[in-house]
Motif scaffolding. Structure first.
Motif, mmCIF file in Angstrom:
data_model
loop_
_atom_site.group_PDB
_atom_site.id
_atom_site.type_symbol
_atom_site.label_atom_id
_atom_site.label_comp_id
_atom_site.label_asym_id
_atom_site.label_seq_id
_atom_site.Cartn_x
_atom_site.Cartn_y
_atom_site.Cartn_z
ATOM 1 N N ALA A 1 33.428 57.953 66.018
ATOM 2 C CA ALA A 1 34.307 57.972 66.309
ATOM 3 C C ALA A 1 35.474 56.937 65.849
ATOM 4 N N LEU A 2 36.604 57.345 66.515
ATOM 5 C CA LEU A 2 37.380 56.556 65.396
ATOM 6 C C LEU A 2 37.777 55.219 65.613
ATOM 7 N N SER A 3 38.240 54.179 65.119
ATOM 8 C CA SER A 3 38.035 53.102 65.402
ATOM 9 C C SER A 3 39.731 52.950 65.905
ATOM 10 N N LEU B 1 39.755 52.992 69.683
ATOM 11 C CA LEU B 1 39.025 52.362 70.872
ATOM 12 C C LEU B 1 39.563 50.894 70.743
ATOM 13 N N ALA B 2 39.905 50.653 69.991
ATOM 14 C CA ALA B 2 41.690 49.544 69.363
ATOM 15 C C ALA B 2 42.474 49.467 70.182
ATOM 16 N N ASN B 3 43.039 50.877 70.836
ATOM 17 C CA ASN B 3 43.727 51.087 71.814
ATOM 18 C C ASN B 3 43.268 51.112 73.436
ATOM 19 N N ILE B 4 41.918 51.359 73.249
ATOM 20 C CA ILE B 4 41.921 51.653 74.942
ATOM 21 C C ILE B 4 41.084 50.174 75.097
ATOM 22 N N TYR B 5 40.845 49.003 74.204
ATOM 23 C CA TYR B 5 40.605 48.220 74.409
ATOM 24 C C TYR B 5 41.596 46.843 74.103
ATOM 25 N N GLY B 6 42.566 46.927 73.233
ATOM 26 C CA GLY B 6 43.649 45.979 72.932
ATOM 27 C C GLY B 6 43.357 45.148 72.452
ATOM 28 N N PHE B 7 42.189 45.251 71.265
ATOM 29 C CA PHE B 7 42.531 44.653 70.093
ATOM 30 C C PHE B 7 43.073 45.304 68.821
ATOM 31 N N LEU C 1 33.625 51.184 60.124
ATOM 32 C CA LEU C 1 34.139 49.658 59.819
ATOM 33 C C LEU C 1 33.278 48.975 60.245
ATOM 34 N N MET C 2 31.977 49.497 61.156
ATOM 35 C CA MET C 2 30.772 47.986 60.900
ATOM 36 C C MET C 2 30.003 47.543 60.002
ATOM 37 N N ARG C 3 29.930 48.972 59.210
ATOM 38 C CA ARG C 3 30.056 48.283 57.759
ATOM 39 C C ARG C 3 30.069 47.412 57.188
ATOM 40 N N LEU D 1 43.875 45.880 64.698
ATOM 41 C CA LEU D 1 43.001 46.004 63.291
ATOM 42 C C LEU D 1 44.390 46.340 62.758
ATOM 43 N N PRO D 2 43.900 46.154 61.206
ATOM 44 C CA PRO D 2 45.119 46.749 60.126
ATOM 45 C C PRO D 2 44.477 48.270 60.071
ATOM 46 N N GLU D 3 45.907 48.480 59.649
ATOM 47 C CA GLU D 3 46.348 49.790 59.684
ATOM 48 C C GLU D 3 45.034 50.740 58.576
ATOM 49 N N ALA D 4 44.541 50.603 57.380
ATOM 50 C CA ALA D 4 44.031 51.300 56.931
ATOM 51 C C ALA D 4 42.785 50.921 57.564
ATOM 52 N N GLN D 5 42.016 49.756 58.561
ATOM 53 C CA GLN D 5 40.461 50.560 59.680
ATOM 54 C C GLN D 5 40.604 51.459 60.486
ATOM 55 N N ARG D 6 42.213 51.281 61.241
ATOM 56 C CA ARG D 6 42.078 52.545 62.581
ATOM 57 C C ARG D 6 41.826 53.922 62.047
ATOM 58 N N SER D 7 41.387 54.333 60.439
ATOM 59 C CA SER D 7 41.557 55.201 60.242
ATOM 60 C C SER D 7 39.892 55.684 60.176
ATOM 61 N N GLN D 8 39.362 54.420 60.262
ATOM 62 C CA GLN D 8 38.038 54.553 60.002
ATOM 63 C C GLN D 8 37.105 54.593 60.566
#
Length: 576
Positions: free
Chosen positions: A505-507, A510-516, A530-532, A518-525
C-alpha cells in the motif's frame, strides 16, 4: 559382574533422578543447573560418595556430548536465519569473545593478583557463551523472541567455540613455555580454525545429506546415521587442524535444511539424543568438582561473574553489534543471555590435562563462575524478555505434521490444527478453507471420535482437523485456526494492533487517512519501502516504526520483504 552391575545401576539411577528433578525447571532453575547439582550431590563430597577424578574421560564425554548438542542445534537452524543474523553473530563470536576475554582477564588479574597471562587465560575460558545452555534456555524459557535476536544468539553460541578454544590453547602454550605473543601466528591459526571448520562442515554436510537421501534404511537408523556421520566429521575436522565444533554445527545446518522423507523423523530422535548428551555431560562435570572448594572460591567467582554479566559482556555486545543497528533493547537482552555452561568447564579441563601450574584452581573457579551465571542469568531470561518488551506472538504451528512420499511429496503435508474460539471457521461449513488451493480435509476429531466430513458438515470450536495442504500454507492455516483473521486474535491483536495493511500500500494514502506528515519523496513509497528505509536494517516480524501517533509493526514477511503490517494508534510513539 557384580561391580559392573553396580556401576550400571548407579549410572542409571543418577540419570533417572536427574530427569525427575528436571521437572523443577518450570519453577525457574535451568535444567543444566539441575544436572550439575545432581552430579555434585553424587560426587565424593555428596550423598553419592562416588569418587571420580578421571579428567581425560570427562573431557572425552564432554566433547562427544557437545558435538551431539551442536549437531542438534544446527539441524534446527533455518538457513533463512543466516541471512538475518550471520554477520552480527560472527562478530559476536570473534570480536565479542576477544573483547570479553580481554576485559575479564584484566579484571581477574587485578582482583586475584595473578600474572596477567593467567588472568587472560581464565578470562578466555569464561568468555564464550555455551551452545547447550543457550539452546536449552531459549527453548524452555516460555517466551518467543523475534527472529533477529533468537538467530543471533543461537548462531553465536554455535560458532564462538573456535575463538575461545584458540585463545585458551595459545595462552596455555605461552604460559607453559614462557613465550610472548606473535600476531602473525595468532591470525594464521585463527584463519585455519575457522576456514577448515567451515569448509569441512559444509562439504561433509552436503555429502551426508546426499547419502541419507539415497540409502534405504530402517526408519530408526537415519538418526544414527546423521549422528555417527556428524561425530566422524567432528573428529576429522579436528584432526586436520580446524574447529570441529564449528564444523559439526554447520554440518547440522546443511542436513537440516535439505530435508526429505528419510530425514524428517531424525529431529525427534536427535532431540532425545541431545537431552541425553546434556544430562550425561553435566552430570559427569558435576562429579569432578569438590563443593567445599567452591565455597572457598565463592567470593572471587561471584565478583568475576558479576563483572562478566554487567560489564564485559555488555561492552563486547555493544562493540560487536555497533555496525548492525540493533535496537538498544535487543542489545541489552543479547548481553544478558551470555550464558556460561559446559564449554567454559570443558576448556578449564585443558590446564588440568597438561598439569599446568594452578590448573585445579582455574577449574574450580570456572565451575563456580558457571554456577553463578546459570543462577542469575539462566533463571531470569523470561523475566528479562518481558521487561524489555521483546516478546512477539508465537508463530501458529500445527500440533502435528506428517510428510508424504512420492513425486510431489516434498510439497505437501498432512497437518493437524485445532479450531480456537476466535477462529472464523467456528460454527461454519469451512468456507474459509476454500482459498487454499489443493487443500482437502482428511478427517476431524470431535470429542475423541473420528469423523469424516461431507458436504454441509459444520465445524465447531475444539474440533481437530487433519488437512492435506501445501507446505507453504502452514503459517496462514495456523493463523486461520488460531483466529488471527478475526480482529487479529487476542494476543496478536494486542501486539500487532487490530488493523492489518498490505505492505505494497502507498505511504501517502496512509498519511492522508491518519493525518501525519511525510516528505514528498516518501509519499510515493510503499509502506514496506518506507519501513525498510526507516529501520535501516533487515526487517523481522515484530519490528516497529513510529510516525506521529501511528505505530507500524512488521506482521509478516515474504522472502525477506514486508508483506503485511499491523497498525496501532496511540498519542505518542517511538521507533524501536
Amino acid at each position: 559382574m557384580s561391580d559392573t552391575n553396580i556401576i550400571l545401576f548407579f549410572t542409571g539411577l543418577i540419570l533417572f533422578l536427574s530427569v525427575l528433578a528436571s521437572s523443577l525447571a518450570r519453577f525457574g532453575p535451568p535444567l543444566l543447573l539441575i544436572f550439575l547439582v545432581c552430579g555434585m550431590l553424587a560426587g565424593g563430597e555428596g550423598i553419592g560418595q562416588i569418587q571420580f577424578n578421571n579428567v581425560p574421560l570427562a573431557y572425552f564425554i564432554a566433547n562427544l556430548a557437545l558435538a551431539i548438542i551442536l549437531l542438534d542445534g544446527g539441524l534446527r537452524t533455518s538457513l533463512r536465519t543466516f541471512r538475518v543474523a550471520l554477520r552480527p553473530a560472527l562478530s559476536l563470536a570473534t570480536v565479542g569473545v576477544l573483547v570479553s576475554a580481554s576485559l575479564a582477564g584484566a579484571f581477574i588479574a587485578m582482583i586475584l593478583d595473578v600474572d596477567w597471562r593467567y588472568g587472560l587465560l581464565l578470562g578466555s575460558i569464561v568468555a564464550s557463551t555455551d551452545a547447550a545452555a543457550v539452546f536449552s534456555q531459549l527453548r524452555s524459557s516460555g517466551v518467543t523472541l523475534n527472529q533477529r535476536v533468537t538467530a543471533t544468539l543461537e548462531i553465536e553460541s554455535g560458532t564462538n567455540d573456535p575463538m575461545a578454544i584458540f585463545l585458551v590453547t595459545y595462552l596455555m602454550t605461552a604460559i607453559d613455555q614462557d613465550q610472548g605473543f606473535q600476531l602473525a601466528s595468532v591470525a594464521g591459526e585463527l584463519a585455519r580454525q575457522f576456514g577448515i571448520g567451515a569448509i569441512g562442515g559444509i562439504a561433509l554436510g552436503y555429502a551426508l545429506s546426499w547419502l541419507a537421501s539415497r540409502l534405504p534404511l530402517v526408519e530408526g537408523l537415519y538418526a544414527l546415521l546423521i549422528a555417527s556421520g556428524g561425530v566422524m566429521a567432528f573428529t576429522a575436522i579436528n584432526q586436520l587442524g580446524g574447529s570441529g565444533f564449528l564444523g559439526i554445527y554447520l554440518l547440522g545446518v546443511i542436513v537440516g535444511n535439505r530435508r526429505n522423507e528419510s530425514t524428517e523423523h531424525v529431529f525427534r530422535v536427535m532431540d532425545g539424543l541431545a537431552w541425553l548428551a546434556q544430562a550425561g555431560m553435566f552430570l559427569v562435570l558435576g562429579l569432578l568438582v569438590n563443593p567445599s572448594q567452591l565455597w572457598a572460591d565463592a567470593g572471587s567467582a561471584f565478583l568475576i561473574a558479576l563483572f562478566l554479566i554487567f560489564v564485559a559482556r555488555p561492552v563486547a555486545v555493544w562493540v560487536s553489534l555497533l555496525p548492525f543497528r540493533f535496537p538498544s533493547r535487543e542489545q541489552a537482552f543479547i548481553a544478558w543471555v551470555g550464558l556460561r555452561g559446559a564449554v567454559p568447564i570443558v576448556l578449564s579441563l585443558f590446564p588440568l590435562m597438561i598439569d599446568l601450574r594452578g590448573g585445579q584452581f582455574l577449574f574450580d573457579l570456572t565451575f563456580a563462575v558457571v554456577l553463578v551465571s546459570l543462577l542469575i542469568q539462566g533463571t531470569s531470561l523470561g523475566t528479562m524478555a518481558r521487561l524489555l518488551k521483546l516478546q512477539v506472538p508465537q508463530a501458529p504451528e500445527p500440533s502435528a505434521a506428517f510428510d508424504l512420499e512420492g513425486d510431489r511429496g516434498d510439497r505437501f503435508q498432512i497437518l493437524a490444527y485445532r479450531i480456537e474460539a476466535d477462529s472464523t471457521l467456528a460454527n461454519t461449513a469451512g468456507d474459509a478453507l476454500n482459498r487454499f488451493p489443493e487443500l482437502n480435509v482428511v478427517a476431524v476429531t470431535r470429542n475423541s471420535r473420528l469423523r469424516f466430513p461431507r458436504q454441509g458438515f459444520v465445524y465447531t470450536v475444539g474440533d481437530k482437523l487433519y488437512v492435506l495442504a501445501g507446505r507453504r500454507h502452514r503459517a496462514d492455516l495456523g493463523r486461520l485456526f488460531r483466529g488471527d483473521t478475526r480482529h487479529g486474535g487476542t494476543t496478536p491483536a494486542h501486539f500487532f494492533g487490530r488493523f492489518t495493511i498490505a505492505g505494497n500500500a502507498l505511504s501517502g494514502e496512509l498519511a492522508n487517512i491518519y493525518g501525519f506528515d511525510l516528505p514528498e519523496a516518501q509519499r510515493s513509497q510503499t509502506i514496506a519501502q518506507l519501513m525498510r528505509s526507516r529501520l535501516r536494517r533487515r526487517p523481522v516480524e515484530g519490528d516497529i516504526v513510529a510516525i506521529g501517533s501511528v505505530r507500524l509493526i512488521v506482521r509478516r514477511l515474504n522472502n525477506g520483504t514486508i508483506d503485511q503490517v499491523g497498525l496501532q494508534l496511540q498519542p505518542e510513539a517511538k521507533t524501536d
